[in-house]
Write a protein that holds these residues in place. Sequence first.
Motif, PDB file in Angstrom:
ATOM      1  N   ARG A  60       0.811  -1.221   0.000  1.00 29.22           N
ATOM      2  CA  ARG A  60       0.000   0.000   0.000  1.00 29.22           C
ATOM      3  C   ARG A  60       0.839   1.263   0.000  1.00 29.22           C
ATOM      4  N   ARG A  80       4.720   3.051  -5.008  1.00 25.11           N
ATOM      5  CA  ARG A  80       4.380   4.129  -5.949  1.00 25.11           C
ATOM      6  C   ARG A  80       3.637   3.541  -7.143  1.00 25.11           C
ATOM      7  N   GLY A 125      -1.805   7.344  -8.542  1.00 20.65           N
ATOM      8  CA  GLY A 125      -1.535   8.519  -7.720  1.00 20.65           C
ATOM      9  C   GLY A 125      -1.626   8.211  -6.240  1.00 20.65           C
ATOM     10  N   ARG A 126      -2.824   7.885  -5.759  1.00 20.35           N
ATOM     11  CA  ARG A 126      -3.058   7.591  -4.350  1.00 20.35           C
ATOM     12  C   ARG A 126      -3.606   6.186  -4.210  1.00 20.35           C
ATOM     13  N   ALA A 127      -3.078   5.445  -3.263  1.00 25.90           N
ATOM     14  CA  ALA A 127      -3.546   4.074  -3.052  1.00 25.90           C
ATOM     15  C   ALA A 127      -5.004   4.031  -2.628  1.00 25.90           C
ATOM     16  N   ASP A 128      -5.481   5.091  -1.968  1.00 26.68           N
ATOM     17  CA  ASP A 128      -6.846   5.099  -1.443  1.00 26.68           C
ATOM     18  C   ASP A 128      -7.855   5.757  -2.378  1.00 26.68           C
ATOM     19  N   ARG A 129      -7.468   6.013  -3.609  1.00 21.33           N
ATOM     20  CA  ARG A 129      -8.343   6.760  -4.524  1.00 21.33           C
ATOM     21  C   ARG A 129      -9.718   6.118  -4.670  1.00 21.33           C
ATOM     22  N   ARG A 148     -10.813   3.470  -2.591  1.00 20.95           N
ATOM     23  CA  ARG A 148     -11.016   2.589  -1.441  1.00 20.95           C
ATOM     24  C   ARG A 148     -12.516   2.334  -1.233  1.00 20.95           C
ATOM     25  N   ASP A 153      -1.247  -1.316 -10.127  1.00 19.09           N
ATOM     26  CA  ASP A 153      -1.964  -0.280  -9.374  1.00 19.09           C
ATOM     27  C   ASP A 153      -3.125  -0.878  -8.582  1.00 19.09           C
ATOM     28  N   ALA A 206      -3.797  -0.700  -4.497  1.00 25.40           N
ATOM     29  CA  ALA A 206      -5.087  -0.292  -3.921  1.00 25.40           C
ATOM     30  C   ALA A 206      -5.671  -1.384  -3.034  1.00 25.40           C
ATOM     31  N   ASP A 230      -3.995  -1.285   0.336  1.00 28.42           N
ATOM     32  CA  ASP A 230      -4.512  -0.149   1.111  1.00 28.42           C
ATOM     33  C   ASP A 230      -5.838  -0.498   1.783  1.00 28.42           C
ATOM     34  N   THR A 246      -6.539  -1.101   5.791  1.00 30.37           N
ATOM     35  CA  THR A 246      -7.379  -0.071   6.405  1.00 30.37           C
ATOM     36  C   THR A 246      -8.436  -0.725   7.276  1.00 30.37           C
TER      37      THR A 246
END
Length: 399
Positions: A167, A170, A175-179, A181, A261, A265, A268, A272
Amino acid sequence: MSGTAASASTARTSGPADVDVAVEWYDVTADTIAAAGSSTQVTNSRTWAISWLSAARAVRSGPRQRAFQDAALASAVRTSLVTLLPARTAELDAAFAATLARIPAGPSKDRGVAAGAEEATALLTERTGDGLDPASVNPPYPVPQAAPGVWQPTPPAFGPALQAGTRFARPFLLGRADRFRPGPPPELGSPEYRADLEEVRDYGAANSSARTQAQTDIAQFWLGSSLTIYNGVLRAAVVQSRLPAPRKAELVALFHVALVDTQIATSDSKYTYVSWRPVTALRAADTGHPSIPSDPAWTPLHTTPSHPDYPSGHNTYSGAAEQVLTSLVGSHSREPFELTSPTAPGVTRTYTTWKVLTDENVDARVWSGIHTRSADQAGVTLGRRVASYVLRHAARLFS
């Protein structure tokens, strides 16, 4: 239903000019990773993504001449693989020499070789330190304090949590692992939670009387590595495709970029929610629902992987793969294709649509006793959303 990991012999072989270099180097990539790849699936997905994204960039960088395109593709994949998996250098050099021997000598061939090496070297530099090496993927992870709903190490090995570091890697495009979620899993004590747990209890037990032989067979087939099984699926799409070489390279590249990617995700989301596995829930004194009695002897059909339940990683993979294939080649293969699995020796299943693969994956993880249906469905949705995002922003990979 579904498809195979066809061998290199299915490529066109009627003569040197008829060899499809994209298929040839697809097989070289698969064989190389199978022989010398990493112990972590996402690291192997990274190897595919780097090798084929550099190939796609190289093929696009020069003239629309077959000599250039074939040389560029082979050179990019060979340079990437030799750098990432140097133990296979001799085999890769032999394959590269065989490809070059079929390409007529001249400036186009020379430019292609140079372009492939240049693009691969640049991308390898760009991806240095991206956190997808095995040590970064699997850092030490402290066991959470035991409580209803919270992941704990699972039997029989009670091993440490895996893939907790993915998680932090890169992404290529996300961009963001949690985009994307997903929302949380069903609340303990809710009707949805009860339905999930009762289904796994009844259909996923090692000694289940509810699960049919056909369902057991599907669970056994899809127990195999997603990367391994879906490489056969993607190969069928490449072989059957009428796309030109640059588009075939892009198909393979985008497939694996999306899968890298997606795995970021997935990690992440798993870490979480840190949601307990069915085996932990069903054996616990407090199962999370008053109507579901504890059963300390309950055992799943298959050994539970050592990471949290929600969402299912197999199903994030299948959702992303389905989305890429549907978007780039359509919802169906041109012809039926066969699939094999390392966990079902001697078994061949035949398919024509990508969605059936996803549907079987969802069911299989429940029938294996290792995931709830909610975790499977959330995984499919997450994978599709990540893949859709990658495809929408794919131009950034080639600019």
